[in-house]
Write an enzyme that holds these catalytic residues in place. Sequence first.
Site, mmCIF file in Angstrom:
data_model
loop_
_atom_site.group_PDB
_atom_site.id
_atom_site.type_symbol
_atom_site.label_atom_id
_atom_site.label_comp_id
_atom_site.label_asym_id
_atom_site.label_seq_id
_atom_site.Cartn_x
_atom_site.Cartn_y
_atom_site.Cartn_z
ATOM 1 N N ASP A 152 5.021 64.122 33.732
ATOM 2 C CA ASP A 152 5.377 65.528 33.497
ATOM 3 C C ASP A 152 6.357 66.099 34.528
ATOM 4 O OD1 ASP A 152 3.636 65.450 35.635
ATOM 5 O OD2 ASP A 152 2.190 66.869 34.822
ATOM 6 N N HIS A 153 6.474 65.462 35.691
ATOM 7 C CA HIS A 153 7.322 66.030 36.749
ATOM 8 C C HIS A 153 8.773 65.552 36.642
ATOM 9 C CE1 HIS A 153 3.597 67.290 38.595
ATOM 10 N NE2 HIS A 153 4.217 67.764 39.668
ATOM 11 N N ASP A 188 -2.391 65.744 42.678
ATOM 12 C CA ASP A 188 -1.587 66.943 42.533
ATOM 13 C C ASP A 188 -2.434 68.118 42.999
ATOM 14 O OD1 ASP A 188 1.080 67.868 40.908
ATOM 15 O OD2 ASP A 188 -0.481 69.409 41.022
ATOM 16 N N ARG A 198 4.315 78.843 43.059
ATOM 17 C CA ARG A 198 4.883 78.698 44.414
ATOM 18 C C ARG A 198 6.282 79.274 44.459
ATOM 19 N NH1 ARG A 198 2.363 72.743 45.338
ATOM 20 N NH2 ARG A 198 0.386 73.576 46.065
ATOM 21 N N SER A 248 1.789 71.267 48.376
ATOM 22 C CA SER A 248 1.593 70.108 47.511
ATOM 23 C C SER A 248 0.690 69.035 48.113
ATOM 24 C CB SER A 248 2.979 69.535 47.236
ATOM 25 O OG SER A 248 2.953 68.149 47.132
ATOM 26 N N ARG A 253 1.577 65.924 47.889
ATOM 27 C CA ARG A 253 2.443 64.734 47.982
ATOM 28 C C ARG A 253 2.213 63.954 49.272
ATOM 29 N NH1 ARG A 253 7.552 68.826 48.032
ATOM 30 N NH2 ARG A 253 6.421 69.400 46.139
HETATM 31 C C1 MIC Z 1 4.053 70.782 43.393
HETATM 32 O O1 MIC Z 1 3.756 71.701 42.650
HETATM 33 O O2 MIC Z 1 4.499 70.938 44.539
HETATM 34 C C2 MIC Z 1 3.839 69.371 42.886
HETATM 35 C C3 MIC Z 1 5.171 68.777 42.681
HETATM 36 O O3 MIC Z 1 3.153 69.391 41.667
HETATM 37 C C4 MIC Z 1 3.013 68.619 43.933
HETATM 38 C C5 MIC Z 1 2.900 67.191 43.716
HETATM 39 C C6 MIC Z 1 4.114 66.431 44.128
HETATM 40 O O4 MIC Z 1 4.755 66.771 45.115
HETATM 41 O O5 MIC Z 1 4.398 65.442 43.448
HETATM 42 C C7 MIC Z 1 1.606 69.170 44.141
HETATM 43 O O6 MIC Z 1 1.378 70.335 43.936
HETATM 44 O O7 MIC Z 1 0.727 68.436 44.611
HETATM 45 FE FE1 SF4 Z 2 4.086 70.846 37.919
HETATM 46 FE FE2 SF4 Z 2 3.273 71.324 40.423
HETATM 47 FE FE3 SF4 Z 2 4.726 73.110 39.087
HETATM 48 FE FE4 SF4 Z 2 2.259 72.669 38.353
HETATM 49 S S1 SF4 Z 2 2.919 73.508 40.304
HETATM 50 S S2 SF4 Z 2 4.006 72.865 36.992
HETATM 51 S S3 SF4 Z 2 2.037 70.495 38.710
HETATM 52 S S4 SF4 Z 2 5.379 71.096 39.718
#
Ligand code: MIC
Ligand code: SF4
Length: 645
Positions: free
Chosen positions: A64-65, A119, A379, A535, A537
């Site tokens: 999905d990313h 995630d 965010r 995140s 990550r």
């Molecule tokens: C995000 O919203 O920052 C992400 C991308 O979903 C991350 C995961 C990632 O960095 O792959 C998260 O929230 O954990």
């Molecule tokens: Fe995707 Fe992270 Fe954004 Fe949610 S917050 S939509 S999991 S990138």
Amino acid sequence: MGLTMTEKILSAHLLEGELIRGTEIGIRIDQTLTQDATGTMAYLEFEAMGVPRVRTERSVAYIDHNTLQNGFENADDHRFIGSCAKKHGLFFSRPGNGICHQVHLERFGIPGKTLIGSDSHTPTGGGLGMLAIGAGGLDVAVAMGGGAYYITCPKVVKVNLTGKLSPWVAAKDVILEVLRRMTVKGGVGKVIEYTGEGVKTLSVPERATITNMGAELGATSSIFPSDEQTLAFLKAQKREDVWTPLCADADAVYDEVIEIDLSKLEPLAACPHSPDNVKSMSEIGTLKIDQVCIGSCTNSSLLDMMKVAHILKGKTVHPDVSLSIAPGSKQVLNMLAENGCLSDMIDAGARILESACGPCIGMGQSPNSAGISLRTFNRNFEGRSGTKDGQIYLVSPETAAASALTGYLTDPRTVGDMPEFKLPEVFTINDNMVTLPASEAEMDEVEILRGPNIKPYPDTTPLLETIDAPVSLKVGDNITTDHIMPAGAKILPLRSNIPAISQHCFTVCDEEFPARAKALGQSIIVGGANYGQGSSREHAALAPLYLGVKAVLVKSFARIHRANLINAGILPLTFVNEGDYDKIAQGDTLVLEGIRKAVENGTSELTVLNKTNGAEIPVLCELTGRTKDIILAGGLLDYTRENLK
Ligand code: MIC
Ligand code: SF4
């Protein structure tokens, strides 16, 4: 003594330790999820552990990313993850099927179960009464292999909801109000439980918006009861057979209580550049906008989308505004197409995006220079949108849609009556974009498909006898993982290639950092409070590992990032006296004499000598039995390998 919902689920899943707040516990994990940006690493780690088939009740791999495929890298990663899922016993949600948290809620979540996901917004599942927790990829890999997941037994906060939301005020405004009161640090080490009469007035997708953004509080998780609303949601998904009730006991003991009268709330917005910088529309005043983005795992349910469609119906997006809409799942998009709402959106001038994270993670739709963008996301960290000077405001779908029409940040209560509509009682179910795993008889035949951009886990070394290294970087408070390891369309395709992605580590703060750290060979990072928020990550730990970072010394850590540092074998240290932060400058050399012995002996109070200015700085190195062994071994992968022998 009565139990909270959290304690009920934890005690039913407890494998190690006791439910004493603040101590480490190990719990059994029923379900896991991964997404593609963290998934390749997680499956490489799972492979390295040598467990042939997942041992959970249900594990799902989502794509999905990284769905913008402007090179072979992302498509290769999708194929790799798909083949791992097939071989190792996971369900595979193909690209186009939707955002992991939205799809998991619809199709897989079960009240009372534990879920961990690679995630940070995995707590979305708390909307269904699950104990759902965000974790690093390696922790998820271990849980897939049947291992326990370790957390600090959380404090539990009760948010007592009374009253009912007024028209045009949304679940998003509830969580923005909680963020306003608790801040992005307020939830660290806590689970937020929503109870009270007001809970009954909120549907599961509304609850999921609230638990989703509990991640922004830094909370371990957030949870709602499983009640009639939960049953109705599961019935609509034709999954009522998995329903079980869950609620806190009347005499449950909470560490904190927050009272919110839903009927008193008004539309709110989180202003640049932090989700807790929350203001009311009147406090913000007149604000001309350039862009509106609706979607993300926070606000992309059918309910949200239908609200938006009804607000837009028969109108046209303001000429100065670009409006994009990404429905959260194929189910949502399908149903919008069936009931005509999609046509209303298109007719109004919305740019319809695929069901994926998209603009939320900087995968397209970056705003214009210094552009003002209203987003229904979770965010708004500086630069995350892909435009360095973009100004991102987080709002509800109602506020977003109303503003897209006027061209200004608009209090939706001023645009007339909220259009009435009814959600269907039964949803369109078609799981044809979920691929089932191979049977045990066939799994050996499945070939893992690896692309050239997929590089192995970086080299690790056991903890050194003494750390004697310069400070390669000094940063301030509230550093996010988007600072440490930025995302976006250019960098995300490197998630499977640590040597390449590490060249972007901390470049938001300091362009020279990667080259400097690599040249130093070994180094230490110094930071402020809530270091590593955001995140899950693990790349925010793996890239520093690759660049030779041996320890991170800060005022305080965010939970998942601290766990990821330990998993990567990087020593997490905190100042005993926050004021000592000023006794270290970038470039100073710090010494931790006999650190290995100290960790072996379980000494938590240590002294760092600043060789450059002679200061002796007391620091804490708080490692328990297991995390101590992980650090000594050089990280969780080495520790797990040793323990599997
Ligand atoms: C995000 O919203 O920052 C992400 C991308 O979903 C991350 C995961 C990632 O960095 O792959 C998260 O929230 O954990
Ligand atoms: Fe995707 Fe992270 Fe954004 Fe949610 S917050 S939509 S999991 S990138």
